[in-house]
Motif scaffolding. Sequence first.
Motif, PDB file in Angstrom:
ATOM      1  N   ALA A  10       0.839  -1.203   0.000  1.00  0.00           N
ATOM      2  CA  ALA A  10       0.000   0.000   0.000  1.00  0.00           C
ATOM      3  C   ALA A  10       0.871   1.250   0.000  1.00  0.00           C
ATOM      4  CB  ALA A  10      -0.933  -0.016   1.201  1.00  0.00           C
ATOM      5  N   ASP A  11       1.927   1.242   0.856  1.00  0.00           N
ATOM      6  CA  ASP A  11       2.814   2.409   0.936  1.00  0.00           C
ATOM      7  C   ASP A  11       3.456   2.729  -0.411  1.00  0.00           C
ATOM      8  OD1 ASP A  11       2.270   2.806   3.543  1.00  0.00           O
ATOM      9  OD2 ASP A  11       4.210   2.110   4.338  1.00  0.00           O
ATOM     10  N   VAL A  12       3.921   1.679  -1.086  1.00  0.00           N
ATOM     11  CA  VAL A  12       4.645   1.927  -2.331  1.00  0.00           C
ATOM     12  C   VAL A  12       3.693   2.491  -3.392  1.00  0.00           C
ATOM     13  CG1 VAL A  12       4.425  -0.374  -3.371  1.00  0.00           C
ATOM     14  CG2 VAL A  12       6.436   1.008  -3.826  1.00  0.00           C
ATOM     15  N   MET A  13       2.435   2.071  -3.315  1.00  0.00           N
ATOM     16  CA  MET A  13       1.425   2.637  -4.207  1.00  0.00           C
ATOM     17  C   MET A  13       1.230   4.122  -3.896  1.00  0.00           C
ATOM     18  SD  MET A  13      -1.072   1.407  -6.411  1.00  0.00           S
ATOM     19  CE  MET A  13      -2.444   0.351  -6.134  1.00  0.00           C
ATOM     20  N   LEU A  14       1.146   4.440  -2.600  1.00  0.00           N
ATOM     21  CA  LEU A  14       1.020   5.841  -2.179  1.00  0.00           C
ATOM     22  C   LEU A  14       2.195   6.669  -2.701  1.00  0.00           C
ATOM     23  CD1 LEU A  14      -0.053   5.922   1.588  1.00  0.00           C
ATOM     24  CD2 LEU A  14      -1.379   6.418  -0.445  1.00  0.00           C
ATOM     25  N   VAL A  15       3.377   6.110  -2.513  1.00  0.00           N
ATOM     26  CA  VAL A  15       4.596   6.806  -2.931  1.00  0.00           C
ATOM     27  C   VAL A  15       4.530   7.143  -4.415  1.00  0.00           C
ATOM     28  CG1 VAL A  15       7.054   6.421  -3.376  1.00  0.00           C
ATOM     29  CG2 VAL A  15       6.104   5.911  -1.131  1.00  0.00           C
ATOM     30  N   LEU A  16       4.086   6.178  -5.194  1.00  0.00           N
ATOM     31  CA  LEU A  16       4.034   6.381  -6.640  1.00  0.00           C
ATOM     32  C   LEU A  16       2.948   7.396  -7.011  1.00  0.00           C
ATOM     33  CD1 LEU A  16       5.497   5.452  -9.123  1.00  0.00           C
ATOM     34  CD2 LEU A  16       3.800   3.665  -9.425  1.00  0.00           C
ATOM     35  N   VAL A  17       1.844   7.353  -6.302  1.00  0.00           N
ATOM     36  CA  VAL A  17       0.776   8.317  -6.570  1.00  0.00           C
ATOM     37  C   VAL A  17       1.250   9.728  -6.208  1.00  0.00           C
ATOM     38  CG1 VAL A  17      -1.517   9.083  -5.853  1.00  0.00           C
ATOM     39  CG2 VAL A  17      -1.109   6.680  -6.358  1.00  0.00           C
ATOM     40  N   ILE A  18       1.968   9.842  -5.080  1.00  0.00           N
ATOM     41  CA  ILE A  18       2.477  11.148  -4.668  1.00  0.00           C
ATOM     42  C   ILE A  18       3.463  11.691  -5.696  1.00  0.00           C
ATOM     43  CG2 ILE A  18       3.921  12.332  -2.958  1.00  0.00           C
ATOM     44  CD1 ILE A  18       2.685  10.430  -0.845  1.00  0.00           C
ATOM     45  N   GLY A  19       4.372  10.839  -6.151  1.00  0.00           N
ATOM     46  CA  GLY A  19       5.421  11.302  -7.063  1.00  0.00           C
ATOM     47  C   GLY A  19       5.000  11.364  -8.518  1.00  0.00           C
ATOM     48  N   THR A  54       7.697  13.765  14.088  1.00  0.00           N
ATOM     49  CA  THR A  54       8.356  14.431  15.220  1.00  0.00           C
ATOM     50  C   THR A  54       7.401  15.421  15.873  1.00  0.00           C
ATOM     51  OG1 THR A  54       9.348  15.918  13.608  1.00  0.00           O
ATOM     52  CG2 THR A  54      10.788  14.251  14.554  1.00  0.00           C
ATOM     53  N   ILE A  55       6.506  16.001  15.075  1.00  0.00           N
ATOM     54  CA  ILE A  55       5.532  16.946  15.644  1.00  0.00           C
ATOM     55  C   ILE A  55       4.430  16.184  16.378  1.00  0.00           C
ATOM     56  CG2 ILE A  55       3.924  18.819  15.130  1.00  0.00           C
ATOM     57  CD1 ILE A  55       5.504  19.149  12.460  1.00  0.00           C
ATOM     58  N   THR A  56       3.885  15.183  15.687  1.00  0.00           N
ATOM     59  CA  THR A  56       2.791  14.443  16.279  1.00  0.00           C
ATOM     60  C   THR A  56       2.994  12.949  16.039  1.00  0.00           C
ATOM     61  OG1 THR A  56       0.487  13.869  15.855  1.00  0.00           O
ATOM     62  CG2 THR A  56       1.483  15.384  14.300  1.00  0.00           C
ATOM     63  N   PRO A  57       3.745  12.297  16.930  1.00  0.00           N
ATOM     64  CA  PRO A  57       4.190  10.919  16.719  1.00  0.00           C
ATOM     65  C   PRO A  57       3.057   9.930  16.471  1.00  0.00           C
ATOM     66  CG  PRO A  57       5.165  11.871  18.696  1.00  0.00           C
ATOM     67  CD  PRO A  57       4.156  12.834  18.222  1.00  0.00           C
ATOM     68  N   GLN A  58       1.902  10.197  17.074  1.00  0.00           N
ATOM     69  CA  GLN A  58       0.850   9.193  16.967  1.00  0.00           C
ATOM     70  C   GLN A  58      -0.008   9.371  15.723  1.00  0.00           C
ATOM     71  OE1 GLN A  58      -0.751   9.838  20.942  1.00  0.00           O
ATOM     72  NE2 GLN A  58      -0.543   7.636  21.286  1.00  0.00           N
ATOM     73  N   TYR A  59      -0.097  10.611  15.250  1.00  0.00           N
ATOM     74  CA  TYR A  59      -1.094  10.865  14.217  1.00  0.00           C
ATOM     75  C   TYR A  59      -0.509  11.204  12.861  1.00  0.00           C
ATOM     76  CZ  TYR A  59      -3.891  11.046  18.409  1.00  0.00           C
ATOM     77  OH  TYR A  59      -4.474  10.732  19.600  1.00  0.00           O
ATOM     78  N   TRP A  60       0.754  10.827  12.609  1.00  0.00           N
ATOM     79  CA  TRP A  60       1.356  11.218  11.332  1.00  0.00           C
ATOM     80  C   TRP A  60       0.606  10.664  10.130  1.00  0.00           C
ATOM     81  CZ3 TRP A  60       3.245   7.615   7.952  1.00  0.00           C
ATOM     82  CH2 TRP A  60       3.473   6.340   8.479  1.00  0.00           C
ATOM     83  N   GLN A  61       0.007   9.499  10.328  1.00  0.00           N
ATOM     84  CA  GLN A  61      -0.710   8.913   9.193  1.00  0.00           C
ATOM     85  C   GLN A  61      -1.910   9.743   8.795  1.00  0.00           C
ATOM     86  OE1 GLN A  61      -1.243   4.750  10.313  1.00  0.00           O
ATOM     87  NE2 GLN A  61       0.048   4.251   8.557  1.00  0.00           N
ATOM     88  N   PHE A  62      -2.484  10.430   9.797  1.00  0.00           N
ATOM     89  CA  PHE A  62      -3.605  11.313   9.503  1.00  0.00           C
ATOM     90  C   PHE A  62      -3.195  12.371   8.486  1.00  0.00           C
ATOM     91  CE2 PHE A  62      -5.700  15.369  10.224  1.00  0.00           C
ATOM     92  CZ  PHE A  62      -7.038  15.019  10.156  1.00  0.00           C
ATOM     93  N   TRP A  63      -2.040  12.989   8.722  1.00  0.00           N
ATOM     94  CA  TRP A  63      -1.601  14.079   7.845  1.00  0.00           C
ATOM     95  C   TRP A  63      -1.166  13.571   6.477  1.00  0.00           C
ATOM     96  CZ3 TRP A  63      -3.344  18.493   9.173  1.00  0.00           C
ATOM     97  CH2 TRP A  63      -3.594  18.740  10.524  1.00  0.00           C
ATOM     98  N   ILE A  64      -0.549  12.381   6.453  1.00  0.00           N
ATOM     99  CA  ILE A  64      -0.193  11.778   5.155  1.00  0.00           C
ATOM    100  C   ILE A  64      -1.477  11.540   4.361  1.00  0.00           C
ATOM    101  CG2 ILE A  64       0.712   9.709   4.038  1.00  0.00           C
ATOM    102  CD1 ILE A  64       3.089  10.794   5.166  1.00  0.00           C
ATOM    103  N   GLY A  65      -2.471  10.992   5.048  1.00  0.00           N
ATOM    104  CA  GLY A  65      -3.752  10.728   4.393  1.00  0.00           C
ATOM    105  C   GLY A  65      -4.387  11.999   3.880  1.00  0.00           C
ATOM    106  N   MET A  66      -4.344  13.027   4.718  1.00  0.00           N
ATOM    107  CA  MET A  66      -4.896  14.327   4.354  1.00  0.00           C
ATOM    108  C   MET A  66      -4.194  14.863   3.103  1.00  0.00           C
ATOM    109  SD  MET A  66      -6.898  16.748   5.596  1.00  0.00           S
ATOM    110  CE  MET A  66      -6.911  18.249   6.530  1.00  0.00           C
ATOM    111  N   GLY A  67      -2.871  14.791   3.113  1.00  0.00           N
ATOM    112  CA  GLY A  67      -2.093  15.268   1.966  1.00  0.00           C
ATOM    113  C   GLY A  67      -2.474  14.528   0.696  1.00  0.00           C
TER     114      GLY A  67
END
Lengths: 341, 249
Positions: A261-270, A294-307
């Motif tokens: 799943a991550d590698v798919m995300l990476v490719l979609v982002i790039g 580093t800002i929010t250790p628990q919720y980083w996936q939230f922001w990746i998803g948002m992006g």
Amino acid sequence: MTDITSSLPPVERAGRFLAGEARWSWLEIGFWVVAFGLAFFFRSNHLLFAEIAILALFAVSLDIILGYAGIVSLGHAAFFGLGAYTVGIMARNGWGDPLTGLAAAGMTAGILGFFTSFLVLRGSDLTRLMITLGVASLLHETANKLDWLTGGADGLQGMVVGPVLGHFSFDLYGTTAYVYALSVLFVVVLGLRVVVHSPFGHALRAIRDNPLRARAIGIPVNRRLIAAYTLAAVVAGFAGALLAQTSGFASLDVLEFHRSADVMLVLVIGGSGRLYGGILGAILFRFAQDAISTITPQYWQFWIGMGLVILVLAGRDRLETVGRRIVGRALPWLANKEAAR
Amino acid sequence: MTLALETRGLMKSFGGLIATNDVSLQLPKGARHALIGPNGAGKTTLINLLTGVLTPTSGEILLDGRDIGSLGVEQRVGLGLTRTFQINQLFPDLTAIETVALAVSERQGRGGDWWRRVGTKGKVLDEVIEVLDRFDLTDRMTEQTRYLPYGKQRLLEIAVALATKPRVLLLDEPAAGVPEGEREEILAAVADLPKDVTVVLIEHDMDLVFRFAESISVLVAGAVLTEGTVEEIKADPRVKAVYLGEGDV
């Protein structure tokens, strides 16, 4: 663009056009110079850089099938994981040489890729998603069950990885790991640059755009797809091998769904279908992950998803236009060079 | 005279529906033949049978006397049976050069080459330009197909098919959807196809058929209603009835 070239005979013009498509751009050259230059700076980040290079290689491999041949996959980790376990098992049994291990990993992953390619020839995108997902799960469970070979859920203990080229041992900072991973990425990209501009590479794009017509002008669609899928598996196997060699460890994690799943995300982002998209995506993804966690250790996936949601909704083209404009303001010289091409 | 394309008692049924019913065609080399018929007459099924998309229930298809009934689509193209599509089937991201080069590379047996750039070996580019020139496409050959005007795309549709060097070319409504102003260019291109290529025109537009074809087969309900020269078909009251019933012509 009307310039002197329009007065050339058409054959000449066509030749120059195709040569131009394949020419190195300044941006590309600059990228590699900076990437290799980083080996001398930011020593404490070299492990992170190595990880990025490996993720980039994995994403480039997915780009071959997704971006060029148009095959969607949610199970690309199968080849990554097989590569990792191949070098892991070899290293545990006394064969720790990195380069021959890398070759062996590419081979086992390629063999699996060849045989599973027949499963993805037919069917819709949905069928392909399910089949690739299924193959990866099968492999995951197999690795789990064969604990005498793979260490099962505990992972593969006791890998002894030798020095690269018999000379460069893996160090604590990860400098060797970074240069090694980056070199493999560089060589693979060099090779793929040739492939994507070859008749074979063009045929893959044609198949992605319109398989019906590709067949109707005589392209053996299945044969081309088998070759592309096998090639992508080999490269994914390299990436997995690099991870195991640079970390000295392989566990079931290399076959987990989140890898695919991550590698798919990476490719979609790039951006897919452009060879460097996977690299750009890997850089953005890992740095974003690092910065946000580093800002929010628990919720980083939230922001990746948002992006990701913003990226898809706004559309890559629009973001790219904005990006180009910013680059154009900041570096007019570079922008002019690019435009002149 | 040898026959370029022949079918013998071709049948195709889908369950109880007979889509192609005992069709026997005989087309000599270099023929200009039209296949006409009202909607639902089975024209599309017949093309799919000829090109290998569908397998006939019974009957034979011969290309230059060779039975090709068991071959796949791309193998038939390799032997010289190529089609165009009524709705453009092109590669939106590829340029005209790249599109035509695909067909040329494949025919020259270089389609699987992955280690060299397109057009750096053999006379690929010469052939590409020859084909593009014939269809007046060289001006915009470096633009992606998606940006070409519809009429140009229509021409590219035929150009890429011709680049496979077919012995038999099936043209499926080549002027479909082309605006009046660009129509003449397409018709001229169709009329100018090489004389040694056998052309089968599948068409709705009677103007085009009467102008281009030397012989006509009329397909109704999956079967050949009648065959003949343009004059014979024009005069045939049954053909008129079929088409008057449809409100066409």
